[in-house]
Design a protein around this motif. Structure first.
Motif, PDB file in Angstrom:
ATOM      1  N   TYR A  53      25.353  35.595  32.689  1.00 49.75           N
ATOM      2  CA  TYR A  53      24.578  36.014  33.009  1.00 49.75           C
ATOM      3  C   TYR A  53      25.760  37.553  34.411  1.00 49.75           C
ATOM      4  N   HIS A  54      26.114  38.104  33.252  1.00 47.25           N
ATOM      5  CA  HIS A  54      27.117  38.981  34.070  1.00 47.25           C
ATOM      6  C   HIS A  54      26.747  40.428  35.172  1.00 47.25           C
ATOM      7  N   PRO A  55      25.589  40.663  34.752  1.00 51.92           N
ATOM      8  CA  PRO A  55      24.445  42.164  35.329  1.00 51.92           C
ATOM      9  C   PRO A  55      24.059  41.225  36.643  1.00 51.92           C
ATOM     10  N   ALA A  56      23.751  40.115  36.858  1.00 50.93           N
ATOM     11  CA  ALA A  56      22.923  39.346  38.461  1.00 50.93           C
ATOM     12  C   ALA A  56      24.063  39.407  38.410  1.00 50.93           C
ATOM     13  N   ALA A  57      25.219  38.711  38.582  1.00 47.41           N
ATOM     14  CA  ALA A  57      26.469  38.062  39.307  1.00 47.41           C
ATOM     15  C   ALA A  57      27.510  38.975  39.263  1.00 47.41           C
ATOM     16  N   ARG A  58      27.374  40.679  38.829  1.00 41.37           N
ATOM     17  CA  ARG A  58      27.301  41.770  39.267  1.00 41.37           C
ATOM     18  C   ARG A  58      26.332  41.655  40.633  1.00 41.37           C
ATOM     19  N   ALA A  59      25.140  41.729  41.091  1.00 44.36           N
ATOM     20  CA  ALA A  59      24.708  42.393  42.003  1.00 44.36           C
ATOM     21  C   ALA A  59      24.994  41.473  42.876  1.00 44.36           C
ATOM     22  N   VAL A  60      25.292  40.162  42.626  1.00 41.12           N
ATOM     23  CA  VAL A  60      25.593  39.737  43.967  1.00 41.12           C
ATOM     24  C   VAL A  60      26.748  39.663  44.429  1.00 41.12           C
ATOM     25  N   ALA A  61      27.609  40.131  43.384  1.00 42.78           N
ATOM     26  CA  ALA A  61      29.611  40.084  43.682  1.00 42.78           C
ATOM     27  C   ALA A  61      29.162  41.447  45.018  1.00 42.78           C
ATOM     28  N   ASN A  62      28.396  42.257  44.720  1.00 41.63           N
ATOM     29  CA  ASN A  62      28.319  43.313  45.150  1.00 41.63           C
ATOM     30  C   ASN A  62      27.703  43.556  46.188  1.00 41.63           C
ATOM     31  N   TYR A  94      35.917  38.373  40.314  1.00 40.99           N
ATOM     32  CA  TYR A  94      35.184  40.517  40.358  1.00 40.99           C
ATOM     33  C   TYR A  94      36.337  41.090  39.785  1.00 40.99           C
ATOM     34  N   THR A  95      37.367  40.927  39.150  1.00 38.78           N
ATOM     35  CA  THR A  95      38.617  42.254  38.376  1.00 38.78           C
ATOM     36  C   THR A  95      37.235  42.062  37.707  1.00 38.78           C
ATOM     37  N   ASP A  96      37.120  41.264  36.701  1.00 42.06           N
ATOM     38  CA  ASP A  96      36.438  41.441  35.047  1.00 42.06           C
ATOM     39  C   ASP A  96      34.913  41.987  35.408  1.00 42.06           C
ATOM     40  N   LEU A  97      34.760  41.886  36.461  1.00 50.08           N
ATOM     41  CA  LEU A  97      32.901  41.965  36.189  1.00 50.08           C
ATOM     42  C   LEU A  97      32.739  43.506  36.984  1.00 50.08           C
ATOM     43  N   PHE A  98      33.975  43.688  37.812  1.00 52.80           N
ATOM     44  CA  PHE A  98      34.292  45.587  38.579  1.00 52.80           C
ATOM     45  C   PHE A  98      34.942  45.829  36.940  1.00 52.80           C
ATOM     46  N   ALA A  99      35.303  45.589  36.233  1.00 56.42           N
ATOM     47  CA  ALA A  99      36.725  46.414  35.691  1.00 56.42           C
ATOM     48  C   ALA A  99      35.966  47.501  34.601  1.00 56.42           C
ATOM     49  N   GLU A 100      34.280  47.584  34.763  1.00 58.53           N
ATOM     50  CA  GLU A 100      33.875  49.480  34.073  1.00 58.53           C
ATOM     51  C   GLU A 100      33.124  49.834  35.390  1.00 58.53           C
ATOM     52  N   THR A 101      33.447  49.937  36.069  1.00 54.69           N
ATOM     53  CA  THR A 101      33.086  50.002  37.662  1.00 54.69           C
ATOM     54  C   THR A 101      33.869  50.918  38.276  1.00 54.69           C
ATOM     55  N   PRO A 102      34.559  51.561  38.375  1.00 58.12           N
ATOM     56  CA  PRO A 102      35.816  52.654  39.072  1.00 58.12           C
ATOM     57  C   PRO A 102      35.430  52.064  40.618  1.00 58.12           C
ATOM     58  N   ALA A 103      33.846  52.900  40.910  1.00 58.40           N
ATOM     59  CA  ALA A 103      33.415  53.334  41.966  1.00 58.40           C
ATOM     60  C   ALA A 103      34.096  51.984  42.968  1.00 58.40           C
ATOM     61  N   GLN A 104      33.800  50.492  42.191  1.00 54.07           N
ATOM     62  CA  GLN A 104      34.203  49.465  42.842  1.00 54.07           C
ATOM     63  C   GLN A 104      35.027  48.618  42.755  1.00 54.07           C
ATOM     64  N   GLN A 105      35.858  49.213  41.906  1.00 57.37           N
ATOM     65  CA  GLN A 105      37.529  48.634  41.942  1.00 57.37           C
ATOM     66  C   GLN A 105      38.236  48.802  43.480  1.00 57.37           C
ATOM     67  N   ASN A 106      38.404  49.692  44.475  1.00 55.18           N
ATOM     68  CA  ASN A 106      39.287  50.067  45.484  1.00 55.18           C
ATOM     69  C   ASN A 106      38.038  48.531  46.299  1.00 55.18           C
ATOM     70  N   ALA A 107      36.476  48.789  47.029  1.00 56.49           N
ATOM     71  CA  ALA A 107      36.246  47.826  47.666  1.00 56.49           C
ATOM     72  C   ALA A 107      36.626  46.167  46.822  1.00 56.49           C
ATOM     73  N   CYS A 108      36.849  46.193  45.601  1.00 53.46           N
ATOM     74  CA  CYS A 108      37.071  45.114  45.280  1.00 53.46           C
ATOM     75  C   CYS A 108      38.175  44.375  45.463  1.00 53.46           C
TER      76      CYS A 108
END
Length: 248
Positions: A53-62, A94-108
């Motif tokens: 459930y990657h969208p849900a995981a991404r929300a928690v990771a955010n 997290y690298t995989d989770l945020f691979a397509e969201t550049p805005a979050q990559q620096n924070a990651c």
């Protein structure tokens, strides 16, 4: 100037093994580290991620990234956790989770560079190989968790710290780096295989005659301890933080 760390207490540690979290704090404070705890923290997102459930995981990771963003004046502030599994999730998945969201990559990346499992922080950052005052009579055998060994690259550090505990003797078991069979949702989806793997791991530990089975990961220990208790076997599971905080 004292080092300040933000501690991350995984959800299952918070709910099932709070003493291990408290023991980690005791160890850090005994070594002169200032400990900060954000009570709003929750989960790293690993359960949802492993279940697909990657969208849900991404929300928690955010939320994790927001909770552990470094203060502007202290960008090297460490994040320390008693779970190599969760640290591995943050560092790698997290690298995989945020691979397509550049805005979050620096924070990651900013969080990934600062997160440490307890023993690698003690050995690798503080240069500690023994905790003053730690003592526990008996013998132990050590389980290299998959997350610690393979995801975080944690090698001899935990054993160095445990070997520094007064009164405690190490006895290595066979296949110490073999998986215990938990694997999060693996234990639910493939119960029979998971139990068989736990049985094999416990049998190897029992063959040593050790009093304690120790690891960096409560998730592994929870799985193994359930088998040990069900079979009424003479072996006690302890997290490394519980051992290092013993005797004082």
């Amino acid at each position: 100037m004292p080092i300040t760390v933000d501690i991350f207490i995984p959800c299952f540690v918070d709910q099932l093994y709070p003493t291990t979290a408290l023991n980690m704090v005791k160890v850090l404070e005994r070594l002169g580290v200032d400990v900060n705890y954000n009570p709003g923290q929750t989960c790293c997102g690993q359960p949802a991620y492993n279940a697909g459930y990657h969208p849900a995981a991404r929300a928690v990771a955010n939320k994790f990234l927001e909770d552990f963003a470094a203060p502007a004046a202290d960008t090297r502030r460490y994040i320390v956790s008693p779970s190599a599994s969760c640290v591995g999730m943050v560092r790698n998945s997290y690298t995989d989770l945020f691979a397509e969201t550049p805005a979050q990559q620096n924070a990651c990346r900013g969080v990934q560079d600062r997160v440490y499992e307890l023993t690698e922080f003690l050995v690798g950052v503080l240069g500690i190989t023994a905790v003053p005052g730690a003592q526990l009579a008996g013998s132990y055998t050590y389980h290299d968790s998959c997350s610690a060994l393979r995801e975080c690259g944690i090698g001899p550090g935990p054993r160095q710290l445990l070997d520094g505990v007064v009164g405690l003797q190490r006895i290595e078991m066979a296949e110490t780096s073999t998986c215990c069979g938990f694997g999060g949702t693996f234990a639910v989806k493939f119960e029979a295989i998971s139990v068989a793997m736990a049985q094999q791991k416990v049998e190897h530990a029992l063959e040593t005659g050790a009093d304690y089975l120790v690891s960096t990961d409560v998730s592994c220990l929870m799985h193994l301890d359930s088998y040990i208790k069900k079979e009424k076997l003479p072996l006690k599971c302890l997290h490394v933080a519980d051992v290092l905080a013993s005797g004082w």
